[in-house]
Design an enzyme around this catalytic site. Structure first.
Site, PDB file in Angstrom:
ATOM      1  CE  LYS A 129       1.575  -7.089  -2.610  1.00  7.47           C
ATOM      2  NZ  LYS A 129       2.367  -5.845  -2.816  1.00  7.47           N
ATOM      3  CG  ASP A 169      -0.827  -4.420  -4.539  1.00  9.55           C
ATOM      4  OD1 ASP A 169       0.362  -4.138  -4.719  1.00  9.55           O
ATOM      5  OD2 ASP A 169      -1.476  -5.154  -5.305  1.00  9.55           O
TER       6      ASP A 169
END
Length: 449
Positions: A129, A169
């Site tokens: 991430k 995201d």
């Protein structure tokens, strides 16, 4: 939800010590470790060679400065992150988040969750991430472009289709992915389409990727409902958020015959008992980039906007938190249970607090954790990687058919694993153990690395 096994307590203590102050990361680790006591009891060899300790420690953590120039000619400084958490099953895979709340602990929590989510898809992708504390809201296209170019100038040296493949995201949509990909291409002099996912269709993107997380979460909840002989038809639903995940969750619920009566943004929420007008929400949020309060002003009669407050006070049959982490508390969960909710599916990453999860499970509410329910986005990103690798482009129908099959398989895997470990209907335990066993098997095969 169970107490952590005494064999795992020293491991947790060490994680808390080494990652002081990172509360979201602690929360994510604790939730997984609560499930693993049953695995250690049944398969004690998984406690050997510090396997679980290694799983909780990122393979690599990258933090860097991102300087850029705003429209007034002033130099701005942000901080960039990429946590490459685990590559046992494939290249690191996980989105980039641009939001003022981003810090190392948030990125580590998201990356840790991503390991298990990606494993559940059955596709060859590891967990990672990244992101930045940059806030794209209110910034011009030029400012966003200059920030993205500076961000990618540093990050590109750590990426590759066989190394690390970011996606979008919160705060990173098609515009940002385009700028990031353009800068990667410029710096590397390679058209490596598989290095980013969520791309536009004209330069290697996948059909159904935009819809995938919301559609996938709805498929998962549909499968949960089916175990009790129920479906979405005629059921009142509440979906928090009004971004990409929420919008396409609403769309798929409508296709399944459900009625979404409320959605929200960070300022408040709207209630439309006749069913949310999705075209209007898309216009407000995706085109006009305005606040959800504009919905009530545009729609008029029969629509209410409540500033602040909790969207979970709205009575519903199905709740799908799709905004951000820890948005649904124990108090909210008790309100939903008292109002008759039968199923909850996490569209966001860890949007329910541990207390909320305990309330739902204690009340017998069907509960789909994010690492299982919202895996459709990353699954379709992996399908985008397949298409890029084969220089192919699939139809929307083929891609959605693959997505639906993957989500049904994730549901069934979680349900069967929970049954195997003596906790039928516990999708949290099923998701954690099924994901863990897949990653652990690969890590064991590789030896101590």
């Amino acid at each position: 939800m169970t107490k952590i096994d005494e064999k795992l307590e020293p491991m947790l203590a060490e994680v808390l010590r080494r990652n002081a102050g990172e509360t979201e990361f602690h929360q994510a680790v604790i939730e997984v470790l609560e499930s693993l006591g049953r695995v250690i009891a049944k398969k004690p060899y998984y406690a050997d060679h510090a396997l679980i300790e290694r799983l909780c420690e990122p393979e690599r953590q990258i933090i860097f400065r991102v300087p850029w120039v705003d429209d007034q000619g002033q130099v701005q400084i942000n901080r960039g992150f990429r946590v490459q958490f685990n590559s046992a099953l494939g290249p690191y895979k996980g989105g980039l988040r641009f939001h003022p709340s981003v810090n190392l602990g948030i990125i580590k929590f998201l990356g840790f969750e991503q390991i298990f989510k990606n494993a559940l898809t059955g596709l060859p992708i590891g967990g990672g991430k990244g992101g930045s504390d940059f806030n794209p809201r209110g910034r011009s296209d030029g400012e966003v472009m200059r920030f993205c170019q500076s961000f990618m100038t540093e990050l590109q040296r750590h990426l590759g289709e066989y190394t690390d493949v970011p996606a979008g995201d919160i705060g990173v949509g098609g515009r940002e992915i385009g700028y990031l990909f353009g800068q990667f291409k410029r710096l590397t002099n390679r058209y490596e389409a598989g290095v980013l996912t969520g791309k536009g269709l004209v330069y290697g993107g996948s059909r159904a990727r935009t819809e995938a997380t919301g559609f996938g979460a709805t498929y998962f909840v549909s499968s949960m409902l089916a175990t009790k002989g129920m479906d979405f038809e005629g059921r009142k639903c509440v979906v928090s958020g009004s971004g990409n995940v929420a919008i396409y969750t609403i769309e798929k619920i409508r296709q399944f015959g459900g009625i979404v009566i409320a959605c929200s943004d960070s300022n408040g929420y709207i209630v439309d008992e006749n069913g949310i007008d999705l075209d209007l929400v898309k216009e407000i949020k995706e085109i006009r980039r305005e606040r959800i309060s504009q919905y009530a002003r545009s729609k008029g009669n029969g629509t209410h906007y409540i500033e602040g407050g909790s969207i979970w006070d709205v009575p519903c049959d199905v709740a799908m938190p799709s905004a951000t982490q820890n948005e649904l508390t124990g108090k909210d969960a008790r309100a939903l249970v008292n109002n008759g909710v039968v199923a909850v599916g996490e569209g966001a990453n860890m949007p329910c607090t541990p207390d909320a999860v305990r309330v739902f499970q204690g009340a017998g509410v069907l509960f789909g954790p994010g690492k299982a329910a919202n895996a459709g986005g990353v699954a379709t990103s992996a399908l985008e990687m397949q298409q890029n690798a084969s220089r192919d482009s699939w139809s929307f129908e083929k891609t959605e058919e693959r997505l639906a099959a993957i989500m049904r398989n994730i549901h069934d895997t979680c349900a069967e694993t929970a049954e195997e470990y003596g906790a039928p209907g516990d999708y949290v335990l099923g998701a954690n153990i099924a994901g863990f066993e897949r990653v652990a098997a690969a890590m064991t095969a590789f030896g101590v690395i």
